[in-house]
Scaffold this active site. Sequence first.
Site, PDB file in Angstrom:
ATOM      1  N   SER A  83       0.849  -1.189   0.000  1.00 34.59           N
ATOM      2  CA  SER A  83       0.000   0.000   0.000  1.00 34.59           C
ATOM      3  C   SER A  83       0.885   1.239   0.000  1.00 34.59           C
ATOM      4  CB  SER A  83      -0.888   0.006   1.241  1.00 34.59           C
ATOM      5  OG  SER A  83      -1.452   1.288   1.409  1.00 34.59           O
ATOM      6  N   ASP A 189     -20.293  -0.699   8.677  1.00 31.19           N
ATOM      7  CA  ASP A 189     -19.282  -0.061   7.839  1.00 31.19           C
ATOM      8  C   ASP A 189     -19.081  -0.827   6.535  1.00 31.19           C
ATOM      9  OD1 ASP A 189     -19.127   1.466  10.090  1.00 31.19           O
ATOM     10  OD2 ASP A 189     -17.153   0.749  10.706  1.00 31.19           O
TER      11      ASP A 189
HETATM   12  C1  GAF Z   1     -17.550   1.315  14.301  1.00 29.25           C
HETATM   13  C2  GAF Z   1     -17.958  -0.110  14.012  1.00 29.25           C
HETATM   14  F1  GAF Z   1     -17.124  -0.652  13.088  1.00 29.25           F
HETATM   15  C3  GAF Z   1     -19.391  -0.183  13.499  1.00 29.25           C
HETATM   16  O1  GAF Z   1     -19.775  -1.513  13.356  1.00 29.25           O
HETATM   17  C4  GAF Z   1     -20.343   0.572  14.425  1.00 29.25           C
HETATM   18  O2  GAF Z   1     -20.564  -0.156  15.605  1.00 29.25           O
HETATM   19  C5  GAF Z   1     -19.796   1.960  14.739  1.00 29.25           C
HETATM   20  O3  GAF Z   1     -18.455   1.917  15.209  1.00 29.25           O
HETATM   21  C6  GAF Z   1     -20.623   2.666  15.771  1.00 29.25           C
HETATM   22  O4  GAF Z   1     -21.887   2.927  15.278  1.00 29.25           O
HETATM   23  O5  GAF Z   1     -17.486   2.058  13.113  1.00 29.25           O
END
Ligand code: GAF
Length: 400
Positions: A83, A189
């Site tokens: 990377s 995410d």
């Molecule tokens: C981080 C985690 F990766 C997500 O899954 C979520 O829990 C978030 O925190 C809080 O909303 O980004």
Amino acid sequence: MNQPHDETRVVSTPDPIDFDALAARFRSLYDAEPDGLWAAPGRVNIIGEHTDYNGGFVLPIALAQHTVAAVRRRDDSVLRVASTSMDDGAVVTLNLTDIVEGGNYGWAAYVVGVGWAAAQRGLPVTGLDIALDSNVPVGAGLSSSAALSCVTARAWSDLLDWRLDDETVADLGRDAENKIAGAPTGLMDQLASVCGQEAHAMQIDTRAVTIEQLPFDLTGAGLALLVIDSRTEHSHADGEYAERRHSSQEAALRLGVRELRDVPLESLATTLDKLPPLLRRRARHVVTDSARVEQTARLLLSGDDLRRIGPLLNDSHASMRDDYEITVPSIDTLQEAAVAAGAHGARMTGGGFGGCVIALVDQGDAAAVADACVRAAEQAGHPTPAIFQAVASGGADRIR
Ligand code: GAF
């Protein structure tokens, strides 16, 4: 004397990624042509924080900032990855047959973990050569790690013809993060990175794993969403995130429900009386923030004025600050400064303990709000924030 509000000075635009340069870098590293290029974005969550591991609702958008991978399929089980932003671009070489849960693979865990997760599902896995570049800020709570695991999952799936649906691609990314990188995240995410759509926010039911794409045309409404990076260290893998997860499970257990998702909002006050004070606050945040997602989603669907989201953002921030206790002083300073300078609403986004604040502003106020945040941070002795405008963008895909 006050500085003039120069938007170009305070609000930055991300450096574009040079795809030709990345392909050339691949050739110089591996002495071969890549089979293709793939990209996956970071995300900001509009509302609904720490609800995804409680079976609740979240409402993220995918960002225009992304991680790009030039990838070539190999015939053996070796994975080579480099990377531009890690280890001075050095190539990390691993063998997929050696990967175990609890191993220590540094940042490459997010890549090699995808192959491990695919093999666990019985998918035919071969090695890859990969060259990466990214303009997703690292450690800012904008899901640079999900962009990395999801670009890998998408590329691997396409190259080996696994024919996976988006949810499974995201799940491979999450498995890599949870089981090989050791970060106990939910699925928000990765789903945001895989399933993002331009000018849309995703209402995700994290229990059913279903996604409703909702119109999110800020520009058309004369609005902008500022992302204000506090530049305060943020990490998922640290104990605080895991502790909140544990508290949520403990609260659900004591209330006799499967997950906090199952606590009805209507009887919340009486239900919470059954919990000790700390768990009461934790559970109240989860239940009310998930409900705020549903309220926000209804607003987006109704075609109503998007400015009306503002108070929900502020309430969400207060809930994270007072009940879930995941904000830090630099973040609270930025949130307050944004609202005081005319934002319709602002809140921390992401896992917490640093990271970014988002602020919903009229386009004409973007520079003034950004400027006010910079000044407030400097006056309080916090790091000078980095600020950009979020653009709801498409999810992980092959680009060449
Ligand atoms: C981080 C985690 F990766 C997500 O899954 C979520 O829990 C978030 O925190 C809080 O909303 O980004």
